[in-house]
Write a protein that holds these residues in place. Structure first.
Motif, PDB file in Angstrom:
ATOM      1  N   GLN A  78      12.459  68.575 -14.388  1.00 10.78           N
ATOM      2  CA  GLN A  78      13.005  67.564 -15.289  1.00 10.78           C
ATOM      3  C   GLN A  78      12.942  67.988 -16.750  1.00 10.78           C
ATOM      4  OE1 GLN A  78       9.951  67.204 -13.999  1.00 10.78           O
ATOM      5  NE2 GLN A  78       8.686  66.906 -15.822  1.00 10.78           N
ATOM      6  N   LYS A  79      12.149  69.023 -17.056  1.00 12.17           N
ATOM      7  CA  LYS A  79      12.013  69.449 -18.448  1.00 12.17           C
ATOM      8  C   LYS A  79      13.218  70.244 -18.936  1.00 12.17           C
ATOM      9  CE  LYS A  79       7.180  68.998 -19.278  1.00 12.17           C
ATOM     10  NZ  LYS A  79       6.092  69.479 -20.130  1.00 12.17           N
ATOM     11  N   GLU A  80      14.051  70.691 -18.017  1.00  5.72           N
ATOM     12  CA  GLU A  80      15.311  71.334 -18.402  1.00  5.72           C
ATOM     13  C   GLU A  80      16.339  70.999 -17.325  1.00  5.72           C
ATOM     14  OE1 GLU A  80      17.930  72.405 -20.477  1.00  5.72           O
ATOM     15  OE2 GLU A  80      16.001  72.824 -21.434  1.00  5.72           O
ATOM     16  N   SER A  81      16.775  69.738 -17.344  1.00  7.98           N
ATOM     17  CA  SER A  81      17.650  69.256 -16.270  1.00  7.98           C
ATOM     18  C   SER A  81      19.054  69.842 -16.327  1.00  7.98           C
ATOM     19  CB  SER A  81      17.722  67.725 -16.303  1.00  7.98           C
ATOM     20  OG  SER A  81      18.188  67.278 -17.566  1.00  7.98           O
ATOM     21  N   SER A  82      19.372  70.582 -17.387  1.00 14.42           N
ATOM     22  CA  SER A  82      20.681  71.245 -17.438  1.00 14.42           C
ATOM     23  C   SER A  82      20.853  72.234 -16.298  1.00 14.42           C
ATOM     24  CB  SER A  82      20.856  71.967 -18.783  1.00 14.42           C
ATOM     25  OG  SER A  82      19.919  73.046 -18.901  1.00 14.42           O
ATOM     26  N   ILE A  83      19.734  72.688 -15.724  1.00 15.58           N
ATOM     27  CA  ILE A  83      19.796  73.644 -14.619  1.00 15.58           C
ATOM     28  C   ILE A  83      20.441  73.038 -13.379  1.00 15.58           C
ATOM     29  CG2 ILE A  83      17.570  73.087 -13.550  1.00 15.58           C
ATOM     30  CD1 ILE A  83      18.951  76.624 -14.114  1.00 15.58           C
ATOM     31  N   LEU A  84      20.438  71.719 -13.274  1.00 12.97           N
ATOM     32  CA  LEU A  84      20.953  71.065 -12.069  1.00 12.97           C
ATOM     33  C   LEU A  84      22.439  71.349 -11.855  1.00 12.97           C
ATOM     34  CD1 LEU A  84      19.107  67.630 -12.374  1.00 12.97           C
ATOM     35  CD2 LEU A  84      18.463  69.595 -10.979  1.00 12.97           C
ATOM     36  N   GLU A  85      23.202  71.409 -12.937  1.00 13.71           N
ATOM     37  CA  GLU A  85      24.632  71.707 -12.804  1.00 13.71           C
ATOM     38  C   GLU A  85      24.848  73.119 -12.283  1.00 13.71           C
ATOM     39  OE1 GLU A  85      28.510  70.935 -12.543  1.00 13.71           O
ATOM     40  OE2 GLU A  85      26.999  69.465 -13.151  1.00 13.71           O
ATOM     41  N   ASP A  86      24.027  74.064 -12.742  1.00 12.51           N
ATOM     42  CA  ASP A  86      24.138  75.445 -12.264  1.00 12.51           C
ATOM     43  C   ASP A  86      23.707  75.559 -10.806  1.00 12.51           C
ATOM     44  OD1 ASP A  86      24.770  77.141 -14.820  1.00 12.51           O
ATOM     45  OD2 ASP A  86      23.232  75.712 -15.424  1.00 12.51           O
ATOM     46  N   ILE A  87      22.684  74.801 -10.422  1.00 10.99           N
ATOM     47  CA  ILE A  87      22.262  74.784  -9.022  1.00 10.99           C
ATOM     48  C   ILE A  87      23.375  74.220  -8.149  1.00 10.99           C
ATOM     49  CG2 ILE A  87      20.666  73.705  -7.380  1.00 10.99           C
ATOM     50  CD1 ILE A  87      18.490  73.951  -9.492  1.00 10.99           C
ATOM     51  N   LYS A  88      24.046  73.185  -8.625  1.00 17.17           N
ATOM     52  CA  LYS A  88      25.163  72.588  -7.886  1.00 17.17           C
ATOM     53  C   LYS A  88      26.224  73.641  -7.575  1.00 17.17           C
ATOM     54  CE  LYS A  88      28.963  69.286  -8.518  1.00 17.17           C
ATOM     55  NZ  LYS A  88      30.035  70.308  -8.504  1.00 17.17           N
ATOM     56  N   ILE A  89      26.578  74.438  -8.563  1.00 15.37           N
ATOM     57  CA  ILE A  89      27.604  75.468  -8.365  1.00 15.37           C
ATOM     58  C   ILE A  89      27.173  76.459  -7.292  1.00 15.37           C
ATOM     59  CG2 ILE A  89      28.788  77.408  -9.461  1.00 15.37           C
ATOM     60  CD1 ILE A  89      28.625  75.790 -12.112  1.00 15.37           C
ATOM     61  N   ARG A  90      25.901  76.844  -7.306  1.00 19.91           N
ATOM     62  CA  ARG A  90      25.418  77.841  -6.356  1.00 19.91           C
ATOM     63  C   ARG A  90      25.322  77.285  -4.928  1.00 19.91           C
ATOM     64  NH1 ARG A  90      24.422  79.524 -11.174  1.00 19.91           N
ATOM     65  NH2 ARG A  90      24.099  81.743 -11.599  1.00 19.91           N
ATOM     66  N   VAL A  91      24.867  76.062  -4.775  1.00 23.60           N
ATOM     67  CA  VAL A  91      24.759  75.527  -3.419  1.00 23.60           C
ATOM     68  C   VAL A  91      26.133  75.203  -2.838  1.00 23.60           C
ATOM     69  CG1 VAL A  91      22.430  74.646  -3.791  1.00 23.60           C
ATOM     70  CG2 VAL A  91      24.384  73.127  -4.176  1.00 23.60           C
ATOM     71  N   ASP A  92      27.100  74.893  -3.713  1.00 23.36           N
ATOM     72  CA  ASP A  92      28.449  74.623  -3.240  1.00 23.36           C
ATOM     73  C   ASP A  92      29.135  75.884  -2.728  1.00 23.36           C
ATOM     74  OD1 ASP A  92      28.257  71.962  -3.739  1.00 23.36           O
ATOM     75  OD2 ASP A  92      29.472  71.963  -5.575  1.00 23.36           O
ATOM     76  N   ASN A  93      28.670  77.038  -3.178  1.00 24.53           N
ATOM     77  CA  ASN A  93      29.264  78.308  -2.755  1.00 24.53           C
ATOM     78  C   ASN A  93      28.561  78.922  -1.546  1.00 24.53           C
ATOM     79  OD1 ASN A  93      31.246  78.308  -4.753  1.00 24.53           O
ATOM     80  ND2 ASN A  93      29.884  79.263  -6.254  1.00 24.53           N
ATOM     81  N   SER A  94      27.679  78.142  -0.892  1.00 25.61           N
ATOM     82  CA  SER A  94      26.944  78.653   0.264  1.00 25.61           C
ATOM     83  C   SER A  94      26.690  77.522   1.250  1.00 25.61           C
ATOM     84  CB  SER A  94      25.611  79.257  -0.190  1.00 25.61           C
ATOM     85  OG  SER A  94      24.812  79.607   0.916  1.00 25.61           O
ATOM     86  N   ASP A  95      26.629  77.890   2.516  1.00 23.09           N
ATOM     87  CA  ASP A  95      26.306  76.908   3.556  1.00 23.09           C
ATOM     88  C   ASP A  95      24.832  76.949   3.942  1.00 23.09           C
ATOM     89  OD1 ASP A  95      28.921  75.969   3.787  1.00 23.09           O
ATOM     90  OD2 ASP A  95      29.479  77.581   5.172  1.00 23.09           O
TER      91      ASP A  95
END
Length: 410
Positions: A78-95
C-alpha cells in the motif's frame, strides 16, 4: 523461535491455485511476512517499507520488475500502490496462477487500489493476530455460529483454555508467543513503530496528541463510539477524531461493529461500537500492566467482551469468510418504553438471527438474554438459538432456546 501454524494457511494455498495473485492484509506484526516466507520460500521478496525501492517503482517500474523476475512477494504494497497497475498488465498477459503475493497493513486503503486496478484478478485474505485455537493447537477451523450442528462439531475438538486472563492481557501478536519478550517493552516498541511508519505521513497533528487519542480510544473499547466525547478528552476537533478513527480502522487497530439495521427496529441506536482488535495493545495503552489487576478492574467486562468479539471475527477470517455483513449488535428501546436494551452480537446466517450475549460471569442467568425477543419483530427472519458466551466450565441450557457456552466453543 517456534512457528505457530496459522489456521488460514489452507485458505491461502487454495487461493494460490485459483487466483493470479493474492493480497494478504492485516495489522503490523500479526505474522503476514512470516507466514508467506514460511510457506512460500521460493518467492523473491521486496518490501515497500524501503524508500529506495518505492522510488524505483515510481520512476521506473519496468526496471523494478527486471530486477525482480519470476515469482514475487511484495510486502507493505500500500505504500506504493502505483505498482498495482503494472501488476495488472503482467497478470493479464499470462494464465499462470499465484504470480504475485502482496501484503499490506492498510486494508481499506488497499481495497481502493485493488478495486481500481486488480478487480477480478486478486484474492483478498485477512490475517489477524493469533486466535485461541492457534495458541492451543486446535485444528477446528469453522466460523462461530451458535447452531446445534456447530456446537456438536466443535465438541469433537474441545480443548480447555487455561489462564484465559493471561492471554487477554498478553494479546495476540505472534512474537509474544515465539520468544521471551518483555510485555511492556514490546508494546512500547509496537506503538512507536506504528506511529512512525504508518501514521506520521497521514496525520495532521503531532505524535503526542495522536498518542493521547490512542489512549482515549482504547479506554472506550467495547463502547458505542462517541466522536464528540473523544474529541473533548483529546482537545481536537470532532472531524479530526473521525479521520483518526478511520485511520485506526484501515490499519487494523480497531474494528467498528455496526448496529443491526432493519425498519422493524424503529428505536435502535445507529452508531457503531468500537473494539480494539488486540486486547494486549488496549491494556498497554490504558496502563493495565498485569493480568491480575485487569481481571478485577472496572474495565474487565469491556475487555472480556472485546476479546470474545475479536475471537469470533478471527474465526470468520481464518476460514476465509467475510464477517462484515454477518456480525452486528443491537441497542435500543424497541423492547420497552424507557431504558435501553442491548444484544452484544447478532449473527446473521441463512436468514436466521442468532443473538449472542458476552458476560464475564461463571454464573449466567436466563434474564441476561431477555432482549433477544426484539429479533422476533423482524419480518422474514427467524430467531435462532441464543447463547451466552461466558466463563462457565461446561455448556448449560438456561431455556430451550438459550445456552450458556464456555469461551472454548468459539
Amino acid at each position: 523461535m517456534s512457528y505457530i501454524e496459522r489456521a488460514i494457511t489452507p485458505v491461502i494455498k487454495k487461493r494460490m491455485q485459483t487466483s493470479k495473485c493474492i493480497l494478504l492484509t492485516g495489522a503490523r506484526q500479526v505474522g503476514k511476512t512470516t507466514l508467506i516466507e514460511k510457506k512460500y520460500p521460493n518467492y523473491s521478496k521486496v518490501s515497500f517499507d524501503d524508500r529506495r525501492t518505492r522510488t524505483l517503482v515510481r520512476e521506473d517500474p519496468d526496471l523494478f520488475f527486471k530486477n525482480n523476475p519470476g515469482l514475487l512477494f511484495i510486502d507493505e504494497v500500500q505504500k506504493e500502490s502505483s505498482i498495482l497497475e503494472d501488476i495488472k498488465i503482467r497478470v493479464d498477459n499470462s494464465d499462470d496462477r499465484g504470480q504475485f503475493i502482496l501484503s499490506g497493513s492498510q486494508k481499506l486503503e488497499l481495497m481502493k487500489g485493488i478495486s481500481e486496478s486488480l478487480a477480478g484478478r486478486v484474492s483478498v485474505t485477512e490475517l489477524s493476530g493469533l486466535s485461541l485455537r492457534e495458541i492451543f493447537g486446535v485444528g477446528f477451523n469453522k466460523h462461530f455460529v451458535p447452531t446445534e450442528e456447530y456446537i456438536t462439531e466443535r465438541e469433537e475438538d474441545y480443548t480447555e483454555y487455561k489462564d484465559i486472563w493471561s492471554i487477554i492481557h498478553n494479546g495476540s501478536y505472534p512474537e509474544l508467543y515465539d520468544v521471551e519478550r518483555e510485555w511492556e517493552e514490546y508494546y512500547s516498541s509496537y506503538v512507536n513503530t506504528y506511529i512512525e511508519r504508518d501514521i506520521n505521513e497521514i496525520i495532521d497533528s503531532d505524535s503526542v496528541t495522536f498518542m493521547d487519542f490512542l489512549v482515549a480510544a482504547a479506554a472506550r473499547t467495547g463502547e458505542i463510539l462517541n466522536y464528540k466525547n473523544i474529541a473533548s478528552d483529546v482537545g481536537v476537533s470532532e472531524p479530526t477524531v473521525k479521520k483518526w478513527i478511520s485511520i485506526l480502522e484501515r490499519t487494523g487497530i480497531v474494528y467498528l461493529l455496526q448496529p443491526y439495521s432493519n425498519s422493524a427496529l424503529k428505536r435502535a441506536i445507529k452508531s457503531p461500537k468500537i473494539y480494539f482488535r488486540d486486547t494486549g495493545l488496549a491494556c498497554y495503552l490504558t496502563r493495565w500492566l498485569t493480568a491480575d489487576t485487569l481481571k478485577v478492574s472496572a474495565v474487565a467486562g469491556n475487555m472480556f467482551e472485546t476479546f470474545v468479539v475479536s475471537e469470533i471475527l478471527k474465526s470468520y477470517s481464518n476460514e476465509g469468510k467475510d464477517y462484515q455483513f454477518s456480525v452486528f449488535y443491537y441497542r435500543g428501546k424497541d423492547k420497552r418504553a424507557s431504558g435501553e436494551n442491548e444484544i452484544d452480537l447478532v449473527i446473521e446466517e441463512d436468514g436466521v438471527l442468532y443473538p449472542v450475549e458476552i458476560k464475564m460471569s461463571a454464573n449466567p442467568k436466563a434474564n441476561m438474554a431477555s432482549t433477544n425477543v426484539v429479533l422476533d419483530k423482524i419480518p422474514n427472519k427467524n430467531r435462532g438459538l441464543g447463547v451466552i458466551v461466558c466463563l462457565v466450565d461446561k455448556k448449560e441450557y438456561l431455556r430451550d432456546n438459550l445456552l450458556a457456552l464456555p469461551v472454548e466453543y468459539i
